[in-house]
Design a protein around this motif. Structure first.
Motif, PDB file in Angstrom:
ATOM      1  N   PRO A 118       1.941 -12.282  -8.135  1.00  0.00           N
ATOM      2  CA  PRO A 118       1.124 -11.567  -9.128  1.00  0.00           C
ATOM      3  C   PRO A 118      -0.308 -12.088  -9.118  1.00  0.00           C
ATOM      4  O   PRO A 118      -0.605 -13.121  -8.515  1.00  0.00           O
ATOM      5  CB  PRO A 118       1.829 -11.885 -10.450  1.00  0.00           C
ATOM      6  N   SER A 119      -1.183 -11.371  -9.800  1.00  0.00           N
ATOM      7  CA  SER A 119      -2.611 -11.679  -9.748  1.00  0.00           C
ATOM      8  C   SER A 119      -2.933 -13.105 -10.195  1.00  0.00           C
ATOM      9  O   SER A 119      -3.789 -13.768  -9.603  1.00  0.00           O
ATOM     10  CB  SER A 119      -3.387 -10.685 -10.615  1.00  0.00           C
ATOM     11  N   GLU A 120      -2.224 -13.585 -11.224  1.00  0.00           N
ATOM     12  CA  GLU A 120      -2.513 -14.932 -11.725  1.00  0.00           C
ATOM     13  C   GLU A 120      -2.278 -15.987 -10.648  1.00  0.00           C
ATOM     14  O   GLU A 120      -3.080 -16.918 -10.483  1.00  0.00           O
ATOM     15  CB  GLU A 120      -1.644 -15.242 -12.954  1.00  0.00           C
ATOM     16  N   GLU A 121      -1.199 -15.836  -9.897  1.00  0.00           N
ATOM     17  CA  GLU A 121      -0.909 -16.788  -8.825  1.00  0.00           C
ATOM     18  C   GLU A 121      -1.897 -16.651  -7.671  1.00  0.00           C
ATOM     19  O   GLU A 121      -2.306 -17.653  -7.084  1.00  0.00           O
ATOM     20  CB  GLU A 121       0.520 -16.590  -8.311  1.00  0.00           C
ATOM     21  N   ILE A 122      -2.254 -15.429  -7.342  1.00  0.00           N
ATOM     22  CA  ILE A 122      -3.238 -15.216  -6.272  1.00  0.00           C
ATOM     23  C   ILE A 122      -4.552 -15.902  -6.625  1.00  0.00           C
ATOM     24  O   ILE A 122      -5.171 -16.567  -5.786  1.00  0.00           O
ATOM     25  CB  ILE A 122      -3.477 -13.711  -6.024  1.00  0.00           C
ATOM     26  N   ASN A 123      -4.980 -15.766  -7.864  1.00  0.00           N
ATOM     27  CA  ASN A 123      -6.230 -16.406  -8.297  1.00  0.00           C
ATOM     28  C   ASN A 123      -6.150 -17.925  -8.153  1.00  0.00           C
ATOM     29  O   ASN A 123      -7.116 -18.578  -7.729  1.00  0.00           O
ATOM     30  CB  ASN A 123      -6.542 -16.031  -9.751  1.00  0.00           C
ATOM     31  N   GLU A 124      -4.999 -18.494  -8.515  1.00  0.00           N
ATOM     32  CA  GLU A 124      -4.809 -19.942  -8.366  1.00  0.00           C
ATOM     33  C   GLU A 124      -4.832 -20.350  -6.899  1.00  0.00           C
ATOM     34  O   GLU A 124      -5.409 -21.378  -6.528  1.00  0.00           O
ATOM     35  CB  GLU A 124      -3.484 -20.370  -8.994  1.00  0.00           C
ATOM     36  N   PRO A 163      -3.123  -7.399 -14.316  1.00  0.00           N
ATOM     37  CA  PRO A 163      -2.223  -8.409 -14.881  1.00  0.00           C
ATOM     38  C   PRO A 163      -0.779  -7.924 -14.972  1.00  0.00           C
ATOM     39  O   PRO A 163      -0.518  -6.716 -15.049  1.00  0.00           O
ATOM     40  CB  PRO A 163      -2.810  -8.659 -16.273  1.00  0.00           C
ATOM     41  N   VAL A 164       0.129  -8.882 -14.959  1.00  0.00           N
ATOM     42  CA  VAL A 164       1.570  -8.585 -15.041  1.00  0.00           C
ATOM     43  C   VAL A 164       1.856  -7.687 -16.241  1.00  0.00           C
ATOM     44  O   VAL A 164       1.370  -7.935 -17.350  1.00  0.00           O
ATOM     45  CB  VAL A 164       2.389  -9.893 -15.162  1.00  0.00           C
ATOM     46  N   GLY A 165       2.629  -6.626 -16.020  1.00  0.00           N
ATOM     47  CA  GLY A 165       3.043  -5.739 -17.106  1.00  0.00           C
ATOM     48  C   GLY A 165       2.084  -4.616 -17.433  1.00  0.00           C
ATOM     49  O   GLY A 165       2.390  -3.763 -18.263  1.00  0.00           O
ATOM     50  N   THR A 166       0.905  -4.591 -16.792  1.00  0.00           N
ATOM     51  CA  THR A 166      -0.067  -3.521 -17.059  1.00  0.00           C
ATOM     52  C   THR A 166       0.474  -2.182 -16.551  1.00  0.00           C
ATOM     53  O   THR A 166       0.763  -2.043 -15.366  1.00  0.00           O
ATOM     54  CB  THR A 166      -1.403  -3.824 -16.357  1.00  0.00           C
ATOM     55  N   VAL A 167       0.633  -1.214 -17.456  1.00  0.00           N
ATOM     56  CA  VAL A 167       1.137   0.104 -17.059  1.00  0.00           C
ATOM     57  C   VAL A 167       0.319   1.228 -17.704  1.00  0.00           C
ATOM     58  O   VAL A 167      -0.168   1.093 -18.822  1.00  0.00           O
ATOM     59  CB  VAL A 167       2.635   0.298 -17.421  1.00  0.00           C
ATOM     60  N   ASP A 168       0.188   2.339 -16.978  1.00  0.00           N
ATOM     61  CA  ASP A 168      -0.505   3.526 -17.452  1.00  0.00           C
ATOM     62  C   ASP A 168       0.170   4.731 -16.797  1.00  0.00           C
ATOM     63  O   ASP A 168      -0.119   5.063 -15.640  1.00  0.00           O
ATOM     64  CB  ASP A 168      -1.987   3.459 -17.062  1.00  0.00           C
ATOM     65  N   PRO A 169       1.108   5.393 -17.523  1.00  0.00           N
ATOM     66  CA  PRO A 169       1.867   6.509 -16.933  1.00  0.00           C
ATOM     67  C   PRO A 169       0.989   7.628 -16.390  1.00  0.00           C
ATOM     68  O   PRO A 169       1.285   8.200 -15.334  1.00  0.00           O
ATOM     69  CB  PRO A 169       2.733   6.990 -18.105  1.00  0.00           C
ATOM     70  N   ASP A 170      -0.096   7.958 -17.085  1.00  0.00           N
ATOM     71  CA  ASP A 170      -0.984   9.020 -16.595  1.00  0.00           C
ATOM     72  C   ASP A 170      -1.638   8.627 -15.272  1.00  0.00           C
ATOM     73  O   ASP A 170      -1.741   9.442 -14.349  1.00  0.00           O
ATOM     74  CB  ASP A 170      -2.063   9.329 -17.637  1.00  0.00           C
ATOM     75  N   MET A 198      -2.114   0.024  -3.660  1.00  0.00           N
ATOM     76  CA  MET A 198      -1.093  -1.011  -3.445  1.00  0.00           C
ATOM     77  C   MET A 198      -1.627  -2.414  -3.736  1.00  0.00           C
ATOM     78  O   MET A 198      -0.861  -3.304  -4.112  1.00  0.00           O
ATOM     79  CB  MET A 198      -0.581  -0.939  -2.013  1.00  0.00           C
ATOM     80  N   ALA A 199      -2.916  -2.620  -3.576  1.00  0.00           N
ATOM     81  CA  ALA A 199      -3.490  -3.951  -3.780  1.00  0.00           C
ATOM     82  C   ALA A 199      -3.936  -4.203  -5.210  1.00  0.00           C
ATOM     83  O   ALA A 199      -4.024  -5.359  -5.636  1.00  0.00           O
ATOM     84  CB  ALA A 199      -4.681  -4.158  -2.842  1.00  0.00           C
ATOM     85  N   HIS A 200      -4.203  -3.142  -5.969  1.00  0.00           N
ATOM     86  CA  HIS A 200      -4.787  -3.328  -7.294  1.00  0.00           C
ATOM     87  C   HIS A 200      -3.811  -3.118  -8.450  1.00  0.00           C
ATOM     88  O   HIS A 200      -3.937  -3.767  -9.501  1.00  0.00           O
ATOM     89  CB  HIS A 200      -5.989  -2.404  -7.484  1.00  0.00           C
ATOM     90  N   SER A 201      -2.847  -2.222  -8.299  1.00  0.00           N
ATOM     91  CA  SER A 201      -1.933  -1.923  -9.411  1.00  0.00           C
ATOM     92  C   SER A 201      -0.958  -3.081  -9.630  1.00  0.00           C
ATOM     93  O   SER A 201      -0.538  -3.745  -8.679  1.00  0.00           O
ATOM     94  CB  SER A 201      -1.133  -0.650  -9.117  1.00  0.00           C
ATOM     95  N   SER A 202      -0.598  -3.311 -10.893  1.00  0.00           N
ATOM     96  CA  SER A 202       0.438  -4.303 -11.179  1.00  0.00           C
ATOM     97  C   SER A 202       1.756  -3.828 -10.576  1.00  0.00           C
ATOM     98  O   SER A 202       1.938  -2.633 -10.295  1.00  0.00           O
ATOM     99  CB  SER A 202       0.599  -4.493 -12.692  1.00  0.00           C
ATOM    100  N   PHE A 203       2.695  -4.725 -10.381  1.00  0.00           N
ATOM    101  CA  PHE A 203       3.992  -4.334  -9.821  1.00  0.00           C
ATOM    102  C   PHE A 203       4.712  -3.359 -10.753  1.00  0.00           C
ATOM    103  O   PHE A 203       5.377  -2.429 -10.296  1.00  0.00           O
ATOM    104  CB  PHE A 203       4.854  -5.567  -9.548  1.00  0.00           C
ATOM    105  N   ALA A 204       4.570  -3.559 -12.051  1.00  0.00           N
ATOM    106  CA  ALA A 204       5.192  -2.635 -13.008  1.00  0.00           C
ATOM    107  C   ALA A 204       4.574  -1.242 -12.882  1.00  0.00           C
ATOM    108  O   ALA A 204       5.278  -0.227 -12.961  1.00  0.00           O
ATOM    109  CB  ALA A 204       5.024  -3.161 -14.431  1.00  0.00           C
ATOM    110  N   GLN A 205       3.260  -1.182 -12.699  1.00  0.00           N
ATOM    111  CA  GLN A 205       2.588   0.098 -12.513  1.00  0.00           C
ATOM    112  C   GLN A 205       3.022   0.757 -11.204  1.00  0.00           C
ATOM    113  O   GLN A 205       3.267   1.967 -11.157  1.00  0.00           O
ATOM    114  CB  GLN A 205       1.070  -0.112 -12.524  1.00  0.00           C
ATOM    115  N   LEU A 206       3.126  -0.040 -10.142  1.00  0.00           N
ATOM    116  CA  LEU A 206       3.552   0.505  -8.854  1.00  0.00           C
ATOM    117  C   LEU A 206       4.944   1.122  -8.939  1.00  0.00           C
ATOM    118  O   LEU A 206       5.228   2.136  -8.292  1.00  0.00           O
ATOM    119  CB  LEU A 206       3.522  -0.579  -7.776  1.00  0.00           C
ATOM    120  N   SER A 207       5.808   0.535  -9.731  1.00  0.00           N
ATOM    121  CA  SER A 207       7.150   1.093  -9.909  1.00  0.00           C
ATOM    122  C   SER A 207       7.074   2.525 -10.457  1.00  0.00           C
ATOM    123  O   SER A 207       7.792   3.421  -9.997  1.00  0.00           O
ATOM    124  CB  SER A 207       7.969   0.200 -10.844  1.00  0.00           C
ATOM    125  N   LEU A 208       6.181   2.728 -11.416  1.00  0.00           N
ATOM    126  CA  LEU A 208       5.970   4.074 -11.957  1.00  0.00           C
ATOM    127  C   LEU A 208       5.379   5.008 -10.902  1.00  0.00           C
ATOM    128  O   LEU A 208       5.786   6.171 -10.785  1.00  0.00           O
ATOM    129  CB  LEU A 208       5.027   4.020 -13.168  1.00  0.00           C
TER     130      LEU A 208
END
Length: 318
Positions: A118-124, A163-170, A198-208
Motif C-alpha cells: 500500500p501507499s504508506e509502505e511504498i512511501n517508507e 490511502p488504504v480504504g479510499t473508495v469512490d463508486p462513481d 492501476m498505479a494510483h487507485s487504492s486496492f479497495a478502489q481497484l476491486s470496484l
C-alpha cells in the motif's frame, strides 16, 4: 483486497532483551555454534524485540550481533537469520537493491515488492532507500528497467497510491469505462490509461473498478490484460490484480512458483516468509493449502534442508 491478516510470529511474552542477548552470545561462544538455540530464539521474537536484542548485545556485551552472526553462520541459513534481524522496511530496501545490483535485474522481485504494498509502505520504502544508499529509488530503478514496465513502476514509486480504504463508486465506473476504451474497444492499447489507474487507485478502489469492468465488457480484467499486454508489464499488472483480489493468495502463488520445478528460488522463499511473518503468514499458509492441496510447511520441508529449513519452519510454526 482480503482484509484478513493473521501472522505466524508474535511478540514473546516476558521478554528480556538482555537475557536473550546473553543466550545468543553463549550460542556462538567457544568451539562450535548452537544453531538450534539461535533458531528457537530469533524465530520466536518479533522484529521490534530483535532490534532491542541487537541493542542490548552491543551495549552490554560490547559486540556487534550482526557481525557475530555473519562469522558463525553461512549460506541460506545466514540469509534467513540476517533478514529477520533487519528492520522490515530496511530489509525490503536491501532486497530491492540486491535485485538491481550486478549482472542482470530481477524484475520479479521488483514486481513482488512494489506492486503488493500500500501507499504508506511504498512511501517508507522510498525514504528509507535513499537514506540507505544515498540515491533515490526511482533513479536506480530507471537505470535498471525500461520501457512501458518502467513507466508503471515509476508511477507506483512516485505517484503515491490512494490511502488504504479510499473508495469512490462513481469514479470506479468512470475508470472501468476508461480501461475498456483504452484496451478492448480500440485497435492497439493505451498503456498510459492502464498504468495511471492501476498505479494510483487504492486496492479497495481497484476491486470496484474490476467489478465494473466485468459488468461493462463481459470479460475479467485478467482476460483483458492477458490480451493486451506481455512481458514484465503484463506480469506487474496481473500482480496488482491478484493483490487486489487476495494478498495472501498472491503470496501463496509466488511461494509455490519459487519451489516448483527444478531448483528453488531461495531469495523469494526467504523474502516472502520473513517479510510476511508478522503480517499475514498464517493466512498465506491457509491459501497455499487451499490452492495446492498440500501444506506450505510440507513444501518447504521437501525443497530446503539443514538449518535453513529449520529456520523457515520455525517461522511457519511447524
Amino acid at each position: 483486497m482480503s482484509c484478513e491478516q493473521r501472522p505466524c510470529v508474535f511478540p514473546a511474552e516476558n521478554f528480556d532483551a538482555s537475557e536473550d542477548a546473553a543466550t545468543l552470545r553463549a550460542a556462538m561462544k567457544g568451539f562450535g555454534t548452537d544453531e538450534k538455540a539461535i533458531i528457537e530464539l530469533i524465530t520466536s521474537r518479533s522484529n521490534a524485540q530483535r532490534q532491542q536484542i541487537k541493542e542490548a548485545f552491543e551495549k552490554e556485551l560490547e559486540r556487534d550481533l550482526i557481525e557475530d552472526l555473519k562469522s558463525e553462520l553461512g549460506g541460506n541459513f545466514e540469509r534467513v537469520i540476517l533478514a529477520l534481524m533487519s528492520p522490515p522496511i530496511e530489509y525490503l530496501c536491501k532486497e530491492l537493491h540486491r535485485s538491481m545490483e550486478g549482472m542482470g535485474t530481477n524484475e520479479n522481485a521488483i514486481i513482488e515488492i512494489l506492486c503488493s504494498r500500500p501507499s504508506e509502505e511504498i512511501n517508507e520504502i522510498v525514504s528509507t532507500y535513499e537514506s540507505l544508499y544515498d540515491r533515490p529509488l526511482v533513479e536506480h530503478l530507471c537505470r535498471e528497467i525500461s520501457g512501458k514496465f518502467s513507466r508503471l513502476i515509476t508511477l507506483i514509486v512516485t505517484g503515491t497510491r490512494d490511502p488504504v480504504g479510499t473508495v469512490d463508486p462513481d469514479q470506479a465506473n468512470d475508470d472501468a469505462q476508461a480501461l475498456y476504451a483504452a484496451g478492448e474497444a480500440k485497435l492497439g492499447t493505451d498503456e498510459h490509461v492502464f498504468n495511471r489507474i492501476m498505479a494510483h487507485s487504492s486496492f479497495a478502489q481497484l476491486s470496484l473498478v474490476f467489478d465494473e469492468y466485468k459488468t461493462l465488457s463481459g470479460m475479467t480484467i485478467e482476460q483483458a490484460i492477458k490480451h493486451e499486454f506481455s512481458g514484465n508489464l503484463h506480469d506487474a499488472l496481473i500482480a496488482i490484480v491478484e493483490c487486489t483480489q487476495s494478498l495472501p493468495a498472491y503470496f501463496a502463488k509466488q511461494l509455490f512458483k519459487a519451489m516448483d520445478g527444478m531448483g528453488t528460488d531461495d531469495s523469494t522463499l526467504i523474502r516472502i516468509i520473513v517479510s510476511r511473518s508478522e503480517i499475514d503468514l498464517e493466512s498465506i499458509k491457509d491459501e497455499f493449502e487451499r490452492m495446492y492441496n498440500r501444506t506450505l510447511s510440507s513444501a518447504v520441508k521437501s525443497e530446503t534442508s539443514g538449518d535453513y529449513k529449520k529456520a523457515l519452519l520455525g517461522l511457519l510454526g511447524a
